[in-house]
Motif scaffolding. Structure first.
Motif, short mmCIF file in Angstrom:
data_model
loop_
_atom_site.label_atom_id
_atom_site.label_comp_id
_atom_site.label_asym_id
_atom_site.label_seq_id
_atom_site.Cartn_x
_atom_site.Cartn_y
_atom_site.Cartn_z
N LEU A 71 0.83 -1.21 0.00
CA LEU A 71 0.00 0.00 0.00
C LEU A 71 0.86 1.26 0.00
CD1 LEU A 71 -2.73 1.50 0.24
CD2 LEU A 71 -2.50 1.24 2.72
N SER A 72 1.86 1.29 0.86
CA SER A 72 2.69 2.49 0.96
C SER A 72 3.39 2.80 -0.36
CB SER A 72 3.69 2.36 2.10
OG SER A 72 4.56 1.27 1.88
N GLU A 73 3.89 1.77 -1.02
CA GLU A 73 4.57 1.96 -2.30
C GLU A 73 3.60 2.47 -3.37
OE1 GLU A 73 6.26 -1.83 -3.22
OE2 GLU A 73 7.34 -1.90 -1.32
N ARG A 74 2.42 1.88 -3.39
CA ARG A 74 1.43 2.30 -4.39
C ARG A 74 1.01 3.75 -4.16
NH1 ARG A 74 -1.14 -2.80 -6.78
NH2 ARG A 74 0.80 -3.63 -7.60
N LEU A 75 0.83 4.13 -2.90
CA LEU A 75 0.43 5.51 -2.61
C LEU A 75 1.50 6.49 -3.08
CD1 LEU A 75 -1.17 5.18 0.93
CD2 LEU A 75 -2.35 5.54 -1.25
N LYS A 76 2.75 6.18 -2.80
CA LYS A 76 3.85 7.06 -3.22
C LYS A 76 3.89 7.18 -4.74
CE LYS A 76 6.75 5.26 0.21
NZ LYS A 76 8.03 4.69 0.61
N ASP A 77 3.80 6.04 -5.42
CA ASP A 77 3.88 6.05 -6.88
C ASP A 77 2.71 6.80 -7.50
OD1 ASP A 77 6.18 4.53 -6.68
OD2 ASP A 77 5.20 2.63 -7.17
N LEU A 78 1.51 6.57 -6.99
CA LEU A 78 0.33 7.23 -7.54
C LEU A 78 0.37 8.74 -7.30
CD1 LEU A 78 -2.33 4.61 -6.46
CD2 LEU A 78 -1.77 5.21 -8.83
N LYS A 104 -11.65 6.41 -0.20
CA LYS A 104 -11.38 7.78 -0.66
C LYS A 104 -10.08 7.84 -1.45
CE LYS A 104 -13.72 10.41 2.98
NZ LYS A 104 -13.49 11.35 4.10
N LEU A 105 -9.07 7.12 -0.99
CA LEU A 105 -7.80 7.08 -1.72
C LEU A 105 -7.98 6.46 -3.10
CD1 LEU A 105 -5.48 5.99 1.21
CD2 LEU A 105 -5.18 8.05 -0.18
N ALA A 106 -8.74 5.39 -3.17
CA ALA A 106 -9.00 4.75 -4.46
C ALA A 106 -9.73 5.71 -5.40
CB ALA A 106 -9.81 3.47 -4.26
N ASP A 107 -10.70 6.43 -4.87
CA ASP A 107 -11.42 7.41 -5.69
C ASP A 107 -10.50 8.53 -6.15
OD1 ASP A 107 -13.76 5.97 -5.37
OD2 ASP A 107 -14.56 7.28 -3.79
N TYR A 108 -9.69 9.03 -5.24
CA TYR A 108 -8.78 10.14 -5.56
C TYR A 108 -7.81 9.76 -6.67
CZ TYR A 108 -5.47 13.96 -4.80
OH TYR A 108 -4.65 15.05 -4.97
N PHE A 109 -7.27 8.56 -6.58
CA PHE A 109 -6.28 8.12 -7.57
C PHE A 109 -6.91 7.36 -8.74
CE2 PHE A 109 -3.44 8.44 -3.76
CZ PHE A 109 -2.66 9.48 -4.24
N ASN A 110 -8.22 7.20 -8.72
CA ASN A 110 -8.96 6.50 -9.78
C ASN A 110 -8.43 5.08 -10.00
OD1 ASN A 110 -11.00 6.30 -11.70
ND2 ASN A 110 -9.63 6.89 -13.35
N VAL A 111 -8.28 4.37 -8.89
CA VAL A 111 -7.86 2.97 -8.93
C VAL A 111 -8.78 2.17 -8.02
CG1 VAL A 111 -5.43 3.51 -9.42
CG2 VAL A 111 -6.19 3.26 -7.05
N SER A 112 -8.67 0.87 -8.07
CA SER A 112 -9.48 0.03 -7.18
C SER A 112 -8.78 -0.12 -5.83
CB SER A 112 -9.70 -1.35 -7.80
OG SER A 112 -8.49 -2.08 -7.83
N THR A 113 -9.56 -0.45 -4.82
CA THR A 113 -8.96 -0.72 -3.51
C THR A 113 -8.08 -1.98 -3.60
OG1 THR A 113 -10.97 -1.90 -2.83
CG2 THR A 113 -10.76 0.41 -2.15
N ASP A 114 -8.47 -2.92 -4.44
CA ASP A 114 -7.63 -4.12 -4.62
C ASP A 114 -6.26 -3.74 -5.16
OD1 ASP A 114 -9.44 -5.92 -3.64
OD2 ASP A 114 -10.15 -6.59 -5.60
#
Length: 93
Positions: A2-9, A48-58
Motif C-alpha cells: 500500500l505504501s509503495e502504491r500511494l507514493k507512486d500514484l 477515498k484514496l482509491a477514488d482520488y487516484f482513480n484505482v481500485s482498492t484491490d
C-alpha cells in the motif's frame, strides 16, 4: 505494498502529501504515515484514496496489478433467464 502504491500514484499525479491529506480530511503527518507504512488507513479512507487516484482498492492493497479493472459480463449469468425459461417450459409449469 500500500505504501509503495500511494507514493507512486501521488508522484504520477504530481501532488504533494498535504494535497492528498487535505482531500482525505486528515493531517499531512497522518498521510505520511500511510506512505511510510507506519499506519494503515481505515476502510472509508481506503475508498477515498482509491477514488482520488482513480484505482481500485484491490490495486492499492496489492491484490491486483490492474489499477482500474473494467467489469466483464459473465456469459452464464446473461443467459440464465433464457435457460430458466427453457427449463420451466419442459416441466410444463
Amino acid at each position: 505494498m500500500l505504501s509503495e502504491r500511494l507514493k507512486d500514484l501521488r508522484a504520477a499525479k504530481k501532488k504533494k502529501q498535504h494535497e492528498v491529506a487535505d482531500y482525505l480530511g486528515i493531517t499531512r503527518p497522518a498521510y505520511t504515515a500511510y506512505e511510510s507504512g507506519n499506519r494503515q488507513p481505515d476502510f472509508e479512507t481506503l475508498q477515498k484514496l482509491a477514488d482520488y487516484f482513480n484505482v481500485s482498492t484491490d490495486y492499492l492493497l496489492g491484490r491486483t496489478d490492474v489499477p482500474n479493472p473494467t467489469a466483464t459480463p459473465d456469459p452464464d449469468i446473461k443467459d440464465a433467464p433464457l435457460a430458466f425459461q427453457r427449463h420451466t417450459a419442459r416441466l410444463d409449469i
